[in-house]
Enzyme design. Structure first.
Site, mmCIF file in Angstrom:
data_model
loop_
_atom_site.group_PDB
_atom_site.id
_atom_site.type_symbol
_atom_site.label_atom_id
_atom_site.label_comp_id
_atom_site.label_asym_id
_atom_site.label_seq_id
_atom_site.Cartn_x
_atom_site.Cartn_y
_atom_site.Cartn_z
ATOM 1 N N GLU A 104 0.841 -1.204 0.000
ATOM 2 C CA GLU A 104 0.000 0.000 0.000
ATOM 3 C C GLU A 104 0.874 1.251 0.000
ATOM 4 O OE1 GLU A 104 -2.583 1.597 -0.325
ATOM 5 O OE2 GLU A 104 -4.341 0.821 0.681
ATOM 6 N N ASP A 105 0.380 2.304 -0.611
ATOM 7 C CA ASP A 105 1.105 3.571 -0.567
ATOM 8 C C ASP A 105 0.985 4.218 0.807
ATOM 9 O OD1 ASP A 105 -1.624 4.064 -0.845
ATOM 10 O OD2 ASP A 105 -1.430 5.362 -2.598
ATOM 11 N N ASP A 108 -4.472 5.672 5.861
ATOM 12 C CA ASP A 108 -4.982 6.934 6.400
ATOM 13 C C ASP A 108 -6.055 6.593 7.437
ATOM 14 O OD1 ASP A 108 -5.395 9.745 6.395
ATOM 15 O OD2 ASP A 108 -6.889 9.604 4.817
ATOM 16 N N PHE A 157 -2.131 16.353 3.417
ATOM 17 C CA PHE A 157 -2.404 15.644 2.169
ATOM 18 C C PHE A 157 -1.138 15.606 1.328
ATOM 19 C CE2 PHE A 157 -3.987 14.808 -2.059
ATOM 20 C CZ PHE A 157 -4.791 13.714 -1.784
ATOM 21 N N ARG A 170 1.675 12.379 -9.597
ATOM 22 C CA ARG A 170 2.135 11.023 -9.259
ATOM 23 C C ARG A 170 3.601 10.805 -9.615
ATOM 24 N NH1 ARG A 170 -2.351 7.782 -8.023
ATOM 25 N NH2 ARG A 170 -4.235 8.223 -9.228
#
Ligand code: 5GP
Ligand code: MG
Length: 185
Positions: A104-105, A108, A157, A170
């Site tokens: 996973e990046d 959150d 963010f 990205r």
């Protein structure tokens, strides 16, 4: 460091440099390689955000592995996920009895990972672990296990290194916090 986009509307503040990211990825690859030695795990990349991390991770990984991808979507606004997550593209691999490592990046609220682990568990893998580049513990709504973690980050963010805002940014090699509309735009 700060940068503005062409329209001058978005401020990007450096959070993790490419060197710091590289160090984290090498450390994670060592840990994963050591723990899975002699096995052949299926790395489950979570699209789209994790594709850059996964690509770098596997090139540091001294291990025989397979790779597959899933995609999940949550209802709700662009920058925060809601508790209603669905799998929009599933595995193509039969993972029954296999060792799965979710890549996973960023974790959150935890809703996405929770939903994914439920989806994977139903496919009866032999084992299931989670490798996340980043985690925002202050935002967590549901507890999820993270077996390998690059770094904890504050509640901002982030974009770059696979992470987008409205499909942009990205490709940035570093990770930035995005602050919108500083010029009133
Ligand atoms: P969660 O379901 O844990 O709230 O969110 C997981 C997903 O939301 C991540 O896989 C990622 O796609 C997205 N996400 C969470 N935080 C950020 C962030 O700071 N920046 C970006 N670009 N995406 C994020
Ligand atoms: Mg994601």
């Amino acid at each position: 460091m700060e940068e503005r986009d062409v329209a001058g509307r978005v401020a990007l503040t450096l959070v993790l440099s490419r060197e710091e990211i590289g160090q984290m990825v090498r450390r994670l690859a060592l840990e994963v390689g050591r723990d899975y030695r002699g096995r052949r795990p299926v790395l489950v990349g979570v699209l789209k955000g994790a594709f850059v991390f996964l690509a770098d991770l596997v090139r540091e990984l001294d291990l025989d592995f397979e790779v597959d991808f899933v995609r999940l979507a949550s209802y709700g606004s662009g920058t925060t996920s809601s508790g209603r997550v669905r799998v929009t593209a599933g595995l193509k691999t039969d993972v029954a009895g296999r060792d799965l490592l979710v890549v996973e990046d960023i974790i959150d609220t935890g809703y996405t990972t929770e939903r994914l682990l439920r989806y994977l568990r139903a496919r009866r893998p032999g084992s299931m672990k989670v490798c996340a580049l980043l985690s925002k513990p202050a935002r967590r709504k549901v507890k999820v296990p993270i077996d390998y973690l690059g770094a904890e980050v504050p509640d901002r963010f982030l974009v770059g290194y696979g992470l987008d805002y409205a499909q942009r940014h990205r490709g940035l090699p570093d990770i930035y916090a995005l602050e919108e509309g500083r010029d009133g735009a």
